[in-house]
Design an enzyme around this catalytic site. Sequence first.
Site, PDB file in Angstrom:
ATOM      1  N   GLU A 329     -73.051  19.872  10.864  1.00  0.00           N
ATOM      2  CA  GLU A 329     -72.324  20.536   9.729  1.00  0.00           C
ATOM      3  C   GLU A 329     -71.611  19.513   8.985  1.00  0.00           C
ATOM      4  OE1 GLU A 329     -69.980  23.435  11.302  1.00  0.00           O
ATOM      5  OE2 GLU A 329     -71.469  24.468  12.514  1.00  0.00           O
ATOM      6  N   LYS A 331     -68.192  18.408   7.097  1.00  0.00           N
ATOM      7  CA  LYS A 331     -67.084  18.633   7.426  1.00  0.00           C
ATOM      8  C   LYS A 331     -66.256  19.016   6.075  1.00  0.00           C
ATOM      9  CE  LYS A 331     -62.861  16.569   9.482  1.00  0.00           C
ATOM     10  NZ  LYS A 331     -61.787  17.080   8.579  1.00  0.00           N
ATOM     11  N   LEU A 332     -65.480  20.072   5.929  1.00  0.00           N
ATOM     12  CA  LEU A 332     -64.956  20.738   4.815  1.00  0.00           C
ATOM     13  C   LEU A 332     -63.537  20.287   4.564  1.00  0.00           C
ATOM     14  CD1 LEU A 332     -66.363  24.335   5.277  1.00  0.00           C
ATOM     15  CD2 LEU A 332     -67.180  22.754   3.803  1.00  0.00           C
ATOM     16  N   ARG A 336     -58.086  24.776   8.127  1.00  0.00           N
ATOM     17  CA  ARG A 336     -58.150  25.781   9.273  1.00  0.00           C
ATOM     18  C   ARG A 336     -57.744  26.918   9.248  1.00  0.00           C
ATOM     19  NH1 ARG A 336     -60.632  23.685  14.044  1.00  0.00           N
ATOM     20  NH2 ARG A 336     -61.808  25.319  15.197  1.00  0.00           N
TER      21      ARG A 336
END
Length: 991
Positions: A329, A331-332, A336
């Site tokens: 995925e 990582k944004l 959070r």
Amino acid sequence: MSQQRKRGRDPGAVDEELRQYTTGGQTLEELDKKYPNRPRNHSKTLLFSQLYECLFNPLNNNKKQPTGPATSRAKTGPHGPSKMSPQEQRRIIVERFISRWRAEVGDDFYPALRLIIPNQDRDRGVYGLKENNIGKILVKIMKIDKNSEDGYNLLHWKLPGQSAASRMAGDFAGRCYDVLSKRPMRTEVGDMRIAEVNEWLDKLSAASGEKEQLPIFEIFYQRMNPEELMWLIRIILKFMKVGATERTFFDIWHPDAEALFSVSSSLRRVCWELSDPSYRLNQEETNVHIMQCFQPQLAQFQFSGSFRKMVDSLTRANPLEDDNEYWIEEKLDGERMQMHMKEDSNSPGGFQFFFASRKGHDYTYLYGSNFEDEKSALSCHLKDAFAPGVRNLILDGEMVTWDMELDKIMNFGTLKTAALSEQKKLYSQNGARPLFRVFDILHLNGQCLSQYTLRDRRNALAKAVPGVHRRLEIHPYLAATSPDEIEPQLRKVVAEASEGLVLKNPRSMYRLNSRNDDWIKVKPEYLNDFGESVDVVIIGGYYGSGHRGGRLSSFLCGLRADENDITIKGVNPEKCYSFCKVGGGFRAEDYAEIRHHTEGKWHEWDRKNPPTNYIELGSGVEKQAEQPDVWIRPSESVVISVKAASAGSSEQFARGITLRFPRFKGLRLDKSWDSALDYREFLNLKKHADEMNKSKAMEMETRRRPTKRTKKEIVIAGQEAAPAEFDGPRSKVFEGLELCVLTESTAPKKTKSQLETLIKQNGGIISQQPIPRSHMRLIGEKKVVKVASMIKAGDVDVLKPNWVLDCIAQNFLLPEEPRHLFHVSDALKEWAAENVDEFGDSYARDLDVSELRNLLADMPKHEIIYEPFNKLGFLQQLEEHGHDFGGLKGHLFRKLVVYFARGLDVSSSTALKLENWVKFGGGRITEDLDDESITTVVVISSDGTSERELAAEVRSVISCRQRIPHVTSQKWIEDCWKESTLLDEERYAPM
């Protein structure tokens, strides 16, 4: 008269006090209905002064003493005094306070705990107060001139004071105490109880603006002495640092306290539901629940040297041999967030929402409480986001800012602005908006899903949440089976300036408040140093806090305006744009030299009249982001060279770009201010660095520390060691103690005579005739005839020889532990059991590697609930958010892999000292010069000629590498350690 009345207990007064500190507008009846089983205190709460006199001050004094047996205080055991470590003393201080509370107040510890760890109190709103606000209020309360000595010291607490307060520079609460103690309303302790302090703090958090806050502070000022006020200010600022962590308080209060806090983030629940230490939570009670904030699972930072090892760690526990799949995925770069939704007939639209951050902060006010919430930045757009039949759920994801015009994620700093604009309907169809990217589901229609695999949870998520385009979306992932699939994805996120990747094990369960190898984050390291360095102009300065208080400890650096801005836009040729803030890498002499060249040229920053003709800050003139304490004209300043890991966008600086992790390299006195980089030159330099980066192979930095190898002694079978010759006492460990050695020692192998010699060398008296039921210590571990007969006679204590050896190793008389007992009475067994924890770990003795390994192997798995604290990953996260660690030596060398090239003239003590410094600072030492992960080679030699020859030999070996390590002298490590910062290696290169 009843016993309760005799002891001053008044149930009516207790109820009135309860109403004050905990109702929050509720009646006692409403409180009883909501919490029917809450504990009731039998007496009023303790005085607030008791909180710091019996807890805060003792803990503070305890943390100041160095750890180790030599500084521990004595406690009494069956055989006289023994030693107690500061850690054990800390637990006793906390246990004593809690026991006193239970005895004198009752079982409701909530009013005290919310003052002890105020940063975890979610029931009380924020105060909206920082140091400067409190300083202004205190100046008005004490009616002192803000320009007077004390007024100036309060309002400029980071600056050096004009008197004794200068010692408190950087410590706001300490400076308040210094000023308040000169004009106290009372010198004796006040009469405010803990419950009343909570009552007024609730009012303070509800107050809006200084006009409502000032009368509350006046009450505190009139009823508290200066020391009480100092601790109150620390509670308001949520900056306690008393020497004990929240985990310590939770653990002593109740074994399940931390587990309950992880799923609820509520001190009230921890205190009220776990008031009985004998009550234990069941599995259901430690699961997540709708509308209750939980502590989420976190990704482990991977220190492995290859993608293969990462994939192996993700798949090693795979029960299905043919399932080696893992997920990749992106990582944004956001915040959070957890989203709770449940059916509620009383809410508009029939559903109620709850949003909370990773730290438990409630963001429902911002993102919306229901589908019809007009002030909602998100929930009003989610009517079609959920499948029919979904009644309640909990989603875990990342809240990001999406730029509709550029169709990409914006950086984290824009999230709050975009949410507020969306909330106030100031957005446009093509503007920025908050987007919730969901990557997990923890609860669905009353069923907790944390025990299901990630693959099953994602299947449930896909069916339950269709989503809404660019409002709420399921975060995509790439299923992979080979390590070769990671590098292309990592290159892609590098090109898009993203945060990195997260690798996940699809067979894993969700583990609350944990970091483990089921989720691994991979962050790229690129744009290394932009070739060499960046030359920038110092345009501002910041005073430090703590040990750096009272002097400039970091500097705001700028890029010159380029020729285009000067000629076309008419910008002042001397103007600079704020670019980065540098606080690491300075030695004392560097600070002194900068101070020497800039003395008398600094000006205090005037927020109302900023020097915009010379300096432009970020986010416009009004906001003045990264505003310095003092500023200097660029033409009167100095140029410094700065190293950095990379460049990134940031609205905190004038041109929306800054350096990540900048570090001082050196002072460029050979350059004038107008020869430093301008904005256009930097963009060209960055472009060149980007192109160079694309051509380089991607490598992961090896950060794993080598395992420590211990040299084993060679023992020849049948050979007995010769007795040691006694040559006088070496220590006083056994001074005044009489011992009788009955048998030899088997592990390690020591003869009876060798044990006796060791005892005499350390001050003991040897007796050859054992006398039971005396103060003589009997030593043995074999049932020879003499020992067997004594045991048969009864009432005899025999200790193993390892007790003698452990005492000598620790250099003080140890309390007995179960491992030291051969045949002893029940009383001594009970005493020994109290000197180790539940797993057998000693409170007073250091364990060696093999003993620690055996102890960990024997620990029951169900007792290990939480993963160990990941210090390196935590420090990296703090660095990414701009935190400066100042002089913390514990992470000084943490990104380095060091090889020591030793000359023949180097003493082993010198080399060992340097190696220990590197290890303590988090660095890794390698003995192999061919190790490709080496970042720094340190040449150790006392002779200058030998040092240069050795450096030349090393350079010839490493010159062909793609990444050439720095070669420095040993003085580099010595100066780094002395200055508590990482200095520029090139200044110490052997020539």
